[in-house]
Motif scaffolding. Sequence first.
Motif, PDB file in Angstrom:
ATOM      1  N   LYS A  11       0.782  -1.032   0.207  1.00 43.81           N
ATOM      2  CA  LYS A  11      -0.226  -0.213   0.343  1.00 43.81           C
ATOM      3  C   LYS A  11       0.786   1.412   0.828  1.00 43.81           C
ATOM      4  O   LYS A  11       2.103   1.890   0.387  1.00 43.81           O
ATOM      5  CB  LYS A  11      -0.976  -0.029   1.259  1.00 43.81           C
ATOM      6  CG  LYS A  11      -1.924  -0.449   1.120  1.00 43.81           C
ATOM      7  CD  LYS A  11      -2.487  -1.163   0.440  1.00 43.81           C
ATOM      8  CE  LYS A  11      -3.933  -1.848  -0.060  1.00 43.81           C
ATOM      9  NZ  LYS A  11      -4.923  -2.407  -0.868  1.00 43.81           N
ATOM     10  N   ARG A  12       0.570   1.714  -1.136  1.00 46.72           N
ATOM     11  CA  ARG A  12       1.220   3.207  -1.311  1.00 46.72           C
ATOM     12  C   ARG A  12       0.557   4.439   0.066  1.00 46.72           C
ATOM     13  O   ARG A  12      -0.774   5.036  -0.151  1.00 46.72           O
ATOM     14  CB  ARG A  12       0.866   4.243  -2.360  1.00 46.72           C
ATOM     15  CG  ARG A  12       2.434   2.962  -3.461  1.00 46.72           C
ATOM     16  CD  ARG A  12       1.892   3.060  -4.577  1.00 46.72           C
ATOM     17  NE  ARG A  12       0.617   3.191  -4.877  1.00 46.72           N
ATOM     18  CZ  ARG A  12      -0.353   1.390  -5.214  1.00 46.72           C
ATOM     19  NH1 ARG A  12       0.140   1.170  -5.040  1.00 46.72           N
ATOM     20  NH2 ARG A  12      -1.962   2.128  -5.657  1.00 46.72           N
ATOM     21  N   ILE A  13       1.361   4.988   1.289  1.00 45.81           N
ATOM     22  CA  ILE A  13       1.097   5.937   1.916  1.00 45.81           C
ATOM     23  C   ILE A  13       1.604   6.922   1.707  1.00 45.81           C
ATOM     24  O   ILE A  13       2.735   7.096   2.009  1.00 45.81           O
ATOM     25  CB  ILE A  13       0.965   4.716   3.599  1.00 45.81           C
ATOM     26  CG1 ILE A  13       0.297   3.547   3.723  1.00 45.81           C
ATOM     27  CG2 ILE A  13       0.429   6.020   4.444  1.00 45.81           C
ATOM     28  CD1 ILE A  13      -1.276   3.363   3.067  1.00 45.81           C
ATOM     29  N   LEU A  14       0.793   7.872   2.213  1.00 45.92           N
ATOM     30  CA  LEU A  14       1.340   9.481   2.042  1.00 45.92           C
ATOM     31  C   LEU A  14       0.917   9.699   3.792  1.00 45.92           C
ATOM     32  O   LEU A  14       0.091   9.954   4.563  1.00 45.92           O
ATOM     33  CB  LEU A  14       0.221  10.855   2.015  1.00 45.92           C
ATOM     34  CG  LEU A  14       0.759  12.311   1.587  1.00 45.92           C
ATOM     35  CD1 LEU A  14       1.896  12.106   1.474  1.00 45.92           C
ATOM     36  CD2 LEU A  14      -0.632  12.806   1.315  1.00 45.92           C
ATOM     37  N   LEU A  15       2.555   9.994   4.047  1.00 44.61           N
ATOM     38  CA  LEU A  15       2.811  10.627   5.759  1.00 44.61           C
ATOM     39  C   LEU A  15       3.003  12.530   5.602  1.00 44.61           C
ATOM     40  O   LEU A  15       3.860  12.298   4.983  1.00 44.61           O
ATOM     41  CB  LEU A  15       3.690   9.778   6.131  1.00 44.61           C
ATOM     42  CG  LEU A  15       4.118   9.840   7.314  1.00 44.61           C
ATOM     43  CD1 LEU A  15       3.125   9.901   8.971  1.00 44.61           C
ATOM     44  CD2 LEU A  15       5.203   9.324   7.781  1.00 44.61           C
ATOM     45  N   VAL A  16       1.803  13.049   6.494  1.00 46.23           N
ATOM     46  CA  VAL A  16       2.146  14.570   6.690  1.00 46.23           C
ATOM     47  C   VAL A  16       2.388  14.651   8.090  1.00 46.23           C
ATOM     48  O   VAL A  16       1.388  14.591   8.503  1.00 46.23           O
ATOM     49  CB  VAL A  16       1.142  14.821   5.598  1.00 46.23           C
ATOM     50  CG1 VAL A  16       1.304  16.602   5.902  1.00 46.23           C
ATOM     51  CG2 VAL A  16       1.104  14.792   4.460  1.00 46.23           C
ATOM     52  N   GLU A  17       3.753  14.730   8.366  1.00 46.18           N
ATOM     53  CA  GLU A  17       4.201  15.010   9.630  1.00 46.18           C
ATOM     54  C   GLU A  17       5.150  16.428   9.727  1.00 46.18           C
ATOM     55  O   GLU A  17       6.079  15.331   9.446  1.00 46.18           O
ATOM     56  CB  GLU A  17       4.116  13.890  10.794  1.00 46.18           C
ATOM     57  CG  GLU A  17       4.526  13.726  11.725  1.00 46.18           C
ATOM     58  CD  GLU A  17       3.675  14.988  12.523  1.00 46.18           C
ATOM     59  OE1 GLU A  17       4.179  16.094  13.574  1.00 46.18           O
ATOM     60  OE2 GLU A  17       2.823  14.025  12.811  1.00 46.18           O
TER      61      GLU A  17
END
Length: 141
Positions: A11-17
């Motif tokens: 799964k391709r996950i966008l992590l914005v932190e």
Amino acid sequence: MLETSADLKGKRILLVEDELFLGMDIKENLERSGAIVFGPILDRSSASQIAKFHDIDGAILDLNVGGGDVSPVAAYLQKHSIACLFYTGDANRASEIGLGEIGPICRKPMRPELLVQHLAEQIKAAETPASKNGKPKIIAE
């Protein structure tokens, strides 16, 4: 450190932190679950570009990042039926601006493996058309 039971293989996950060390900890847990991670992304503009130009399966979004809040990114993800959740120290504000209608709001602090588990559940629910669990909620550890 607890291992997560989440299965995000491929799964391709966008992590914005924008808290880099926290973002790296979440990224490590996502990768342990088999995810391909875009991030941690530190600002809204970059997050928008990645969401638009990459085939994303899910996202973990901090509410306030460089360049403002993530509402525009969240709206894009919702429009394209991409599962996401919000990880924030300002859960009440996230709820007030309607982000709870897009995905669950997870209160900081939360162990990264639990955050990853919640995302895996969101992705699974999004992939199962018959599952409508009602209104997302605010989640605290």
